[in-house]
Scaffold this motif. Structure first.
Motif, PDB file in Angstrom:
ATOM      1  N   VAL A   1      37.592 -31.643  25.920  1.00 32.28           N
ATOM      2  CA  VAL A   1      36.749 -30.445  25.827  1.00 32.28           C
ATOM      3  C   VAL A   1      36.108 -30.139  27.179  1.00 32.28           C
ATOM      4  O   VAL A   1      35.968 -28.967  27.561  1.00 32.28           O
ATOM      5  CB  VAL A   1      35.692 -30.619  24.715  1.00 32.28           C
ATOM      6  CG1 VAL A   1      34.773 -29.404  24.647  1.00 32.28           C
ATOM      7  CG2 VAL A   1      36.377 -30.830  23.360  1.00 32.28           C
ATOM      8  N   ALA A   2      35.751 -31.193  27.930  1.00 37.48           N
ATOM      9  CA  ALA A   2      35.183 -30.975  29.266  1.00 37.48           C
ATOM     10  C   ALA A   2      36.187 -30.270  30.179  1.00 37.48           C
ATOM     11  O   ALA A   2      35.815 -29.382  30.963  1.00 37.48           O
ATOM     12  CB  ALA A   2      34.761 -32.313  29.877  1.00 37.48           C
ATOM     13  N   GLU A   3      37.457 -30.652  30.074  1.00 37.91           N
ATOM     14  CA  GLU A   3      38.491 -30.003  30.884  1.00 37.91           C
ATOM     15  C   GLU A   3      38.643 -28.531  30.506  1.00 37.91           C
ATOM     16  O   GLU A   3      38.772 -27.663  31.369  1.00 37.91           O
ATOM     17  CB  GLU A   3      39.817 -30.742  30.701  1.00 37.91           C
ATOM     18  CG  GLU A   3      40.991 -30.177  31.501  1.00 37.91           C
ATOM     19  CD  GLU A   3      40.891 -30.432  32.999  1.00 37.91           C
ATOM     20  OE1 GLU A   3      41.788 -29.963  33.727  1.00 37.91           O
ATOM     21  OE2 GLU A   3      39.934 -31.089  33.448  1.00 37.91           O
ATOM     22  N   ALA A   4      38.606 -28.240  29.217  1.00 38.12           N
ATOM     23  CA  ALA A   4      38.681 -26.840  28.767  1.00 38.12           C
ATOM     24  C   ALA A   4      37.481 -26.053  29.288  1.00 38.12           C
ATOM     25  O   ALA A   4      37.626 -24.899  29.732  1.00 38.12           O
ATOM     26  CB  ALA A   4      38.736 -26.783  27.243  1.00 38.12           C
ATOM     27  N   GLN A   5      36.293 -26.686  29.248  1.00 43.15           N
ATOM     28  CA  GLN A   5      35.091 -26.009  29.739  1.00 43.15           C
ATOM     29  C   GLN A   5      35.209 -25.678  31.226  1.00 43.15           C
ATOM     30  O   GLN A   5      34.870 -24.572  31.660  1.00 43.15           O
ATOM     31  CB  GLN A   5      33.860 -26.896  29.483  1.00 43.15           C
ATOM     32  CG  GLN A   5      32.526 -26.210  29.754  1.00 43.15           C
ATOM     33  CD  GLN A   5      32.118 -26.184  31.216  1.00 43.15           C
ATOM     34  OE1 GLN A   5      32.414 -27.114  31.978  1.00 43.15           O
ATOM     35  NE2 GLN A   5      31.453 -25.109  31.635  1.00 43.15           N
ATOM     36  N   ARG A   6      35.730 -26.628  31.989  1.00 42.02           N
ATOM     37  CA  ARG A   6      35.868 -26.404  33.438  1.00 42.02           C
ATOM     38  C   ARG A   6      36.909 -25.319  33.728  1.00 42.02           C
ATOM     39  O   ARG A   6      36.699 -24.471  34.604  1.00 42.02           O
ATOM     40  CB  ARG A   6      36.248 -27.712  34.132  1.00 42.02           C
ATOM     41  CG  ARG A   6      35.136 -28.750  34.176  1.00 42.02           C
ATOM     42  CD  ARG A   6      35.484 -29.911  35.081  1.00 42.02           C
ATOM     43  NE  ARG A   6      36.586 -30.719  34.563  1.00 42.02           N
ATOM     44  CZ  ARG A   6      36.430 -31.817  33.831  1.00 42.02           C
ATOM     45  NH1 ARG A   6      35.215 -32.226  33.496  1.00 42.02           N
ATOM     46  NH2 ARG A   6      37.479 -32.508  33.430  1.00 42.02           N
ATOM     47  N   LYS A   7      38.011 -25.358  33.027  1.00 44.34           N
ATOM     48  CA  LYS A   7      39.085 -24.392  33.289  1.00 44.34           C
ATOM     49  C   LYS A   7      38.665 -22.964  32.955  1.00 44.34           C
ATOM     50  O   LYS A   7      39.051 -22.014  33.633  1.00 44.34           O
ATOM     51  CB  LYS A   7      40.347 -24.774  32.509  1.00 44.34           C
ATOM     52  CG  LYS A   7      41.098 -25.961  33.100  1.00 44.34           C
ATOM     53  CD  LYS A   7      42.420 -26.201  32.411  1.00 44.34           C
ATOM     54  CE  LYS A   7      43.187 -27.352  33.055  1.00 44.34           C
ATOM     55  NZ  LYS A   7      43.558 -27.069  34.459  1.00 44.34           N
ATOM     56  N   HIS A   8      37.871 -22.808  31.885  1.00 42.88           N
ATOM     57  CA  HIS A   8      37.519 -21.459  31.433  1.00 42.88           C
ATOM     58  C   HIS A   8      36.086 -21.063  31.777  1.00 42.88           C
ATOM     59  O   HIS A   8      35.672 -19.949  31.458  1.00 42.88           O
ATOM     60  CB  HIS A   8      37.740 -21.352  29.921  1.00 42.88           C
ATOM     61  CG  HIS A   8      39.168 -21.547  29.513  1.00 42.88           C
ATOM     62  ND1 HIS A   8      40.177 -20.678  29.884  1.00 42.88           N
ATOM     63  CD2 HIS A   8      39.770 -22.525  28.783  1.00 42.88           C
ATOM     64  CE1 HIS A   8      41.326 -21.106  29.380  1.00 42.88           C
ATOM     65  NE2 HIS A   8      41.112 -22.225  28.721  1.00 42.88           N
TER      66      HIS A   8
ATOM     67  N   SER B   1      27.936 -28.212  31.088  1.00 45.09           N
ATOM     68  CA  SER B   1      28.949 -29.268  31.079  1.00 45.09           C
ATOM     69  C   SER B   1      28.938 -29.983  29.719  1.00 45.09           C
ATOM     70  O   SER B   1      27.959 -29.909  28.968  1.00 45.09           O
ATOM     71  CB  SER B   1      28.692 -30.279  32.200  1.00 45.09           C
ATOM     72  OG  SER B   1      27.480 -30.961  31.982  1.00 45.09           O
ATOM     73  N   VAL B   2      30.028 -30.662  29.415  1.00 46.57           N
ATOM     74  CA  VAL B   2      30.180 -31.334  28.123  1.00 46.57           C
ATOM     75  C   VAL B   2      29.771 -32.798  28.264  1.00 46.57           C
ATOM     76  O   VAL B   2      30.317 -33.531  29.083  1.00 46.57           O
ATOM     77  CB  VAL B   2      31.639 -31.227  27.629  1.00 46.57           C
ATOM     78  CG1 VAL B   2      31.841 -32.044  26.358  1.00 46.57           C
ATOM     79  CG2 VAL B   2      32.008 -29.767  27.399  1.00 46.57           C
TER      80      VAL B   2
END
Length: 295
Positions: free
Chosen positions: A26-33, A170-171
């Motif tokens: 989920v952290a990666e999705a947050q950073r990407k979007h 951030s997550v």
């Protein structure tokens, strides 16, 4: 530690249970979007639910797409998953913050909305993909995945999904569980489990306290026999590529491709799922046009 999902069998097959720590996913999705808090929680919960569905319902090369559209501020949410535990996803409006709800939590229900549908499409690699659709019953998403499993898959289940977002968007942690009631489960065992789920803190709270997926299983089932079947590494992974976008461009009308060459002197494509950019030069487009016309 890398994200992972635990698959288990309980009480000689009365229940199947899946628990996942999906924090980095989920952290990666947050950073990407570049999602803001309410959008992060909505997208994160959808990704976790998709991961739980895909690792329990799919096998081999089968894939699954979840679409959530409750006509709330975040708009439509789309997530893809497969049997190996990788997911990808995006939403229409990533920059959504909302006031906390009356439980002082992120108001996922308001962000997602409830005037819409949850749609799941499974592609088994042959013939027409199967699509099941149910109305959103809560907008909190855990209950909505539960309702989908009961109505479209005829699997009585309980699904919990949660994401803890820091003030800087951030997550901190994210995770979830899914328990499927199998044929032969006793009424007593089901009742006991229901009471434990009702009293159980959110998965994000347990992860914040340092609990692992195996610890959460023990909390849910206490003295029952828990047989761990698999520990599966999971994560956010997009399979986009320049070749894939080239194939998409090859389906464009030749006249439109020629206009991209003559007027735009190239083309740029952006992946919705991960934000990767792909540039096609005039020469790239001429090659695609030539291959299209040769067919």
């Amino acid at each position: 530690m890398a994200d992972y999902l635990v698959k288990s069998l309980i009480d000689n097959g009365m229940f199947r249970a899946y628990v996942v720590d999906a924090t980095e996913t989920v952290a990666e999705a947050q950073r990407k979007h570049d999602t803001w808090s309410a959008a992060t929680a909505a997208l994160g919960r959808t990704l976790i639910g998709t991961m739980l569905l895909s690792t329990s319902l799919l096998k081999g090369k089968e894939t699954l797409t979840v679409k959530v559209n409750g006509h709330g501020p975040v708009g439509a949410i789309v997530a893809d998953g497969n049997a190996d535990g990788t997911v990808k996803g995006y939403l229409q409006y990533p920059h959504i913050n909302l006031p906390l709800n009356n439980k002082h939590k992120i108001d996922v229900k308001k962000a997602v909305g409830t005037a819409g549908m949850l749609t799941v499409t499974k592609d088994q690699g042959f013939g027409q993909p199967y699509t099941g659709q149910v109305p959103l019953v809560s907008g909190e998403l855990g209950e909505d995945f539960t309702y989908y499993l009961a109505k479209s898959e005829q699997i009585p289940s309980a699904v919990g999904v949660s994401v803890f977002v820091e003030p800087d968007n951030s997550v901190k942690v994210a995770g979830g569980f899914m328990i499927q009631v199998m044929p032969g489960a006793s009424d007593e065992a089901i009742s006991r489990l229901e009471k434990r789920i009702e009293a159980m803190p959110m998965v994000s709270e347990l992860l914040l306290a340092g609990q692992k997926p195996e610890d959460i299983l023990k909390l849910l089932f206490k003295d029952e026999e828990v047989k761990i079947l698999q520990k599966l590494p999971v994560g956010f992974k997009c399979d986009c590529s320049k070749d894939r976008f080239a194939k998409a461009l090859s389906s464009v009308q030749p006249q439109a491709l020629q206009e991209m060459i003559d007027e735009d002197h190239g083309a740029d494509a952006v992946c919705h799922f991960c934000g990767n950019h792909y540039h096609f030069s005039e020469d790239d487009l001429r090659t695609i046009l030539a291959e299209t016309q040769a067919k």
